[in-house]
Structure formats: C-alpha cells, structure tokens
Motif scaffolding. Structure first.
Motif, mmCIF file in Angstrom:
data_model
loop_
_atom_site.group_PDB
_atom_site.id
_atom_site.type_symbol
_atom_site.label_atom_id
_atom_site.label_comp_id
_atom_site.label_asym_id
_atom_site.label_seq_id
_atom_site.Cartn_x
_atom_site.Cartn_y
_atom_site.Cartn_z
ATOM 1 N N TYR A 1 49.748 -105.149 -44.914
ATOM 2 C CA TYR A 1 50.269 -104.460 -43.743
ATOM 3 C C TYR A 1 51.786 -104.368 -43.885
ATOM 4 N N ARG A 2 52.376 -103.501 -43.091
ATOM 5 C CA ARG A 2 53.833 -103.438 -43.052
ATOM 6 C C ARG A 2 54.296 -103.156 -41.636
ATOM 7 N N GLN A 3 55.485 -103.636 -41.347
ATOM 8 C CA GLN A 3 56.078 -103.420 -40.027
ATOM 9 C C GLN A 3 57.538 -103.044 -40.212
ATOM 10 N N ARG B 1 52.993 -103.061 -36.397
ATOM 11 C CA ARG B 1 52.498 -103.353 -37.732
ATOM 12 C C ARG B 1 51.392 -102.363 -38.084
ATOM 13 N N LYS B 2 51.422 -101.864 -39.324
ATOM 14 C CA LYS B 2 50.468 -100.851 -39.750
ATOM 15 C C LYS B 2 49.788 -101.267 -41.037
ATOM 16 N N TRP B 3 48.543 -100.923 -41.156
ATOM 17 C CA TRP B 3 47.757 -101.209 -42.343
ATOM 18 C C TRP B 3 48.217 -100.330 -43.507
ATOM 19 N N THR C 1 43.735 -102.138 -48.730
ATOM 20 C CA THR C 1 42.695 -103.169 -48.700
ATOM 21 C C THR C 1 42.026 -103.276 -50.053
ATOM 22 N N TYR D 1 56.540 -106.489 -45.406
ATOM 23 C CA TYR D 1 55.166 -106.366 -45.889
ATOM 24 C C TYR D 1 54.490 -107.735 -45.836
ATOM 25 N N LYS E 1 47.147 -110.157 -45.392
ATOM 26 C CA LYS E 1 46.166 -110.708 -44.448
ATOM 27 C C LYS E 1 44.875 -110.956 -45.211
ATOM 28 N N TRP F 1 47.300 -115.063 -42.315
ATOM 29 C CA TRP F 1 48.436 -114.174 -42.568
ATOM 30 C C TRP F 1 49.503 -114.921 -43.366
#
Length: 114
Positions: A37-39, A45-47, A50, A93, A96, A104
């Motif tokens: 994820y990143r913020q 926070r955005k995915w 995966t 970044y 998770k 996390w």
C-alpha cells in the motif's frame, strides 16, 4: 507475533527505479497474501499490489506496467520493483501480510523528484 520490515525507499528522480523489500519474520511468507500500500501526504492509504500464496499477482491501474511484485521464499521477502517512477508515486509505502490475522510494517518513504 509476525513482524514486517520494509526497506529500500529513498529519493529518486522521475524516470528512475527503486526496489522495496518487505521481510516477514518466520518461515511463513509463502503461506499468506502480501500486499503493498502507499499513502501520499494528505491522502488516504491506497492499495498498490498483491501477491497471493499461489503466486498470483495484481496491480492498481496507476502502477500496472511499471511496478512488479515478487517473492523470495528462501529469504522470507517480498519485493516491489518500481520502474519509470513519477512524482505522483511519492508516498510512504507499507506492506501488509494476511495470514489468519493482519500484520503491517512501519513503512518506507519514497520520494520522486521532477
């Protein structure tokens, strides 16, 4: 208690590359689902990406074709290879890990200058 440790962030010019690492404690990285994820500042926070226990991969539209997620079971590590970086990729970044419970990491800062 599972622990996650990210590394590899830093300052890079637009168009450059970085490789982030997420080390998962214990010999379990191949048994769970790991996500990046990143913020960005002032944003939620955005995915980003995966990788599943079976090795399937998925990416956010904003990074598809530029970022690549991979896993090294022997090193208990998941990587995020980031190429063709843009200023809008600037963010903290975090990884998770989902294996019965959610864990996390603390995050690593990526700054892309224009």
């Amino acid at each position: 208690q599972v622990q996650l440790m990210e590394s590899g962030g830093g300052l890079v010019q637009a168009g450059g590359s970085l490789r982030l690492s997420c080390v998962v404690s214990g010999d379990i990285v191949s048994r769970g689902v790991l996500m990046w994820y990143r913020q960005a500042p002032g944003d939620q926070r955005k995915w980003v990406a995966t990788i599943t226990s079976g090795g399937s991969r998925a990416y956010a539209d904003s990074v598809r074709g530029r970022f690549s997620i991979s896993r090294d079971n022997a090193k208990n590590t998941v990587y995020l290879q980031m190429n063709s970086l843009k200023p809008e990729d600037t963010a903290v970044y975090s990884c998770k890990f989902d294996i019965d419970h959610i864990y996390w990491g603390q995050g690593t800062q990526v700054t892309v200058s224009s």
